[in-house]
Design a protein around this motif. Structure first.
Motif, short mmCIF file in Angstrom:
data_model
loop_
_atom_site.label_atom_id
_atom_site.label_comp_id
_atom_site.label_asym_id
_atom_site.label_seq_id
_atom_site.Cartn_x
_atom_site.Cartn_y
_atom_site.Cartn_z
N ILE A 82 52.22 -3.65 7.94
CA ILE A 82 51.83 -4.98 7.47
C ILE A 82 53.07 -5.81 7.16
O ILE A 82 53.17 -6.98 7.56
CB ILE A 82 50.90 -4.88 6.25
N THR A 83 54.02 -5.22 6.47
CA THR A 83 55.27 -5.92 6.15
C THR A 83 56.00 -6.34 7.41
O THR A 83 56.51 -7.47 7.50
CB THR A 83 56.17 -5.03 5.28
N ALA A 84 56.07 -5.46 8.39
CA ALA A 84 56.74 -5.78 9.65
C ALA A 84 56.09 -6.99 10.31
O ALA A 84 56.79 -7.89 10.80
CB ALA A 84 56.71 -4.58 10.59
N GLU A 85 54.78 -7.04 10.33
CA GLU A 85 54.08 -8.16 10.96
C GLU A 85 54.31 -9.46 10.19
O GLU A 85 54.57 -10.51 10.79
CB GLU A 85 52.58 -7.87 11.07
N LEU A 86 54.20 -9.41 8.86
CA LEU A 86 54.38 -10.62 8.06
C LEU A 86 55.83 -11.12 8.13
O LEU A 86 56.07 -12.33 8.21
CB LEU A 86 53.95 -10.39 6.62
N ALA A 87 56.79 -10.20 8.10
CA ALA A 87 58.20 -10.60 8.19
C ALA A 87 58.51 -11.18 9.57
O ALA A 87 59.21 -12.19 9.69
CB ALA A 87 59.11 -9.42 7.88
N ALA A 88 57.97 -10.56 10.61
CA ALA A 88 58.19 -11.09 11.97
C ALA A 88 57.60 -12.49 12.10
O ALA A 88 58.22 -13.38 12.71
CB ALA A 88 57.58 -10.15 13.00
N LEU A 95 48.68 -21.19 8.26
CA LEU A 95 48.51 -20.28 9.39
C LEU A 95 47.17 -20.52 10.05
O LEU A 95 46.18 -20.79 9.37
CB LEU A 95 48.52 -18.82 8.89
N PRO A 96 47.11 -20.41 11.37
CA PRO A 96 45.81 -20.49 12.02
C PRO A 96 45.02 -19.21 11.74
O PRO A 96 45.59 -18.17 11.45
CB PRO A 96 46.17 -20.59 13.51
N ALA A 97 43.71 -19.32 11.81
CA ALA A 97 42.87 -18.12 11.64
C ALA A 97 43.15 -17.16 12.79
O ALA A 97 43.33 -17.59 13.93
CB ALA A 97 41.41 -18.52 11.62
N PRO A 98 43.18 -15.86 12.50
CA PRO A 98 43.42 -14.91 13.58
C PRO A 98 42.29 -14.97 14.59
O PRO A 98 41.13 -15.07 14.24
CB PRO A 98 43.47 -13.55 12.89
N GLU A 99 42.66 -14.93 15.84
CA GLU A 99 41.65 -14.90 16.90
C GLU A 99 42.11 -13.93 17.96
O GLU A 99 43.28 -13.57 18.04
CB GLU A 99 41.42 -16.29 17.48
N ALA A 100 41.17 -13.50 18.78
CA ALA A 100 41.49 -12.53 19.82
C ALA A 100 42.53 -13.10 20.78
O ALA A 100 42.38 -14.20 21.28
CB ALA A 100 40.23 -12.14 20.58
N PRO A 101 43.61 -12.35 21.02
CA PRO A 101 44.64 -12.82 21.95
C PRO A 101 44.16 -12.64 23.39
O PRO A 101 43.19 -11.95 23.66
CB PRO A 101 45.82 -11.90 21.66
N TYR A 102 44.88 -13.27 24.30
CA TYR A 102 44.60 -13.06 25.71
C TYR A 102 44.84 -11.59 26.03
O TYR A 102 45.81 -11.00 25.54
CB TYR A 102 45.50 -13.94 26.58
N PRO A 103 43.99 -10.98 26.85
CA PRO A 103 44.16 -9.55 27.15
C PRO A 103 45.54 -9.20 27.69
O PRO A 103 46.06 -8.14 27.40
CB PRO A 103 43.07 -9.27 28.18
N ASP A 104 46.13 -10.10 28.47
CA ASP A 104 47.45 -9.82 29.05
C ASP A 104 48.59 -10.37 28.21
O ASP A 104 49.74 -10.24 28.59
CB ASP A 104 47.54 -10.42 30.46
N GLY A 105 48.26 -11.00 27.08
CA GLY A 105 49.28 -11.63 26.25
C GLY A 105 50.21 -10.62 25.60
O GLY A 105 49.81 -9.50 25.30
N GLU A 106 51.44 -11.05 25.38
CA GLU A 106 52.43 -10.17 24.76
C GLU A 106 52.55 -10.41 23.26
O GLU A 106 53.33 -9.75 22.59
CB GLU A 106 53.79 -10.39 25.42
N SER A 107 51.82 -11.37 22.73
CA SER A 107 51.87 -11.66 21.30
C SER A 107 50.50 -12.11 20.84
O SER A 107 49.56 -12.19 21.63
CB SER A 107 52.93 -12.73 21.01
N GLY A 108 50.40 -12.40 19.55
CA GLY A 108 49.16 -12.92 19.01
C GLY A 108 48.29 -11.90 18.32
O GLY A 108 47.14 -12.18 17.98
N ARG A 109 48.81 -10.70 18.11
CA ARG A 109 47.99 -9.65 17.49
C ARG A 109 48.38 -9.34 16.05
O ARG A 109 47.72 -8.58 15.37
CB ARG A 109 48.09 -8.38 18.33
N GLY A 110 49.47 -9.94 15.57
CA GLY A 110 49.99 -9.60 14.25
C GLY A 110 49.01 -9.82 13.12
O GLY A 110 48.76 -8.92 12.32
N LEU A 111 48.42 -11.00 13.03
CA LEU A 111 47.48 -11.26 11.94
C LEU A 111 46.18 -10.48 12.11
O LEU A 111 45.54 -10.14 11.12
CB LEU A 111 47.20 -12.76 11.81
N LEU A 112 45.82 -10.18 13.35
CA LEU A 112 44.65 -9.31 13.56
C LEU A 112 44.92 -7.91 13.01
O LEU A 112 44.04 -7.30 12.39
CB LEU A 112 44.31 -9.23 15.05
N LEU A 113 46.14 -7.42 13.20
CA LEU A 113 46.51 -6.12 12.62
C LEU A 113 46.48 -6.17 11.10
O LEU A 113 45.97 -5.27 10.45
CB LEU A 113 47.91 -5.70 13.09
#
Length: 133
Positions: free
Chosen positions: A39-45, A81-99
């Motif tokens: 969690i810390t890694a995601e928030l710091a990133a 922050l925007p609300a977390p939403e499902a990232p594109y299946p092929d996307g390389e980012s966008g999963r941090g807040l979902l985690l």
């Protein structure tokens, strides 16, 4: 604790949290240490990537109270922050807040008091002590 808003600062924050948790009795390989460190890694990133203001650091706070560990990461960008939403299946980012949402018992965003910016926080419940009813 204060860290530079760089990838190195985010990495140091993650490592320091893991060390601190180990010192507080949550060993490196325990689920609590691994979860809070992730969690810390995601928030710091996120603070480095999306909350960075040149020349400004981000702040990290860890507290343990009432069987809850709380991590707070404060940056100097005031945008919400925007609300977390499902990232594109092929996307390389966008999963941090979902985690973060999946791993934390609760999380949120609060304005930074008395200065521009925001604090993103997450709480993780601790297991009951052995022998507790």
């Amino acid at each position: 604790m204060r860290f530079t808003s760089t990838p190195r600062g985010a990495r140091l924050a993650r490592r320091l949290i893991s060390l601190r948790l180990n010192e507080w009795g949550h060993p490196y390989t325990s689920p609590v240490n691994e979860t809070v460190t992730l969690i810390t890694a995601e928030l710091a990133a996120n603070a480095v990537r999306h909350g960075r203001v040149p020349g400004r650091d981000f702040h990290l706070r860890l507290a343990e109270t009432d069987r809850v560990l709380r991590v707070e990461v404060t940056d100097t960008r005031a945008e919400r922050l925007p609300a977390p939403e499902a990232p594109y299946p092929d996307g390389e980012s966008g999963r941090g807040l979902l985690l973060v949402a999946a791993l934390a018992h609760d999380w949120g965003v609060a304005p930074r008091p008395a200065a521009p910016g925001k604090t993103v926080w997450a709480e993780v419940g601790l297991p009951a002590p052995l022998g507790a009813a």
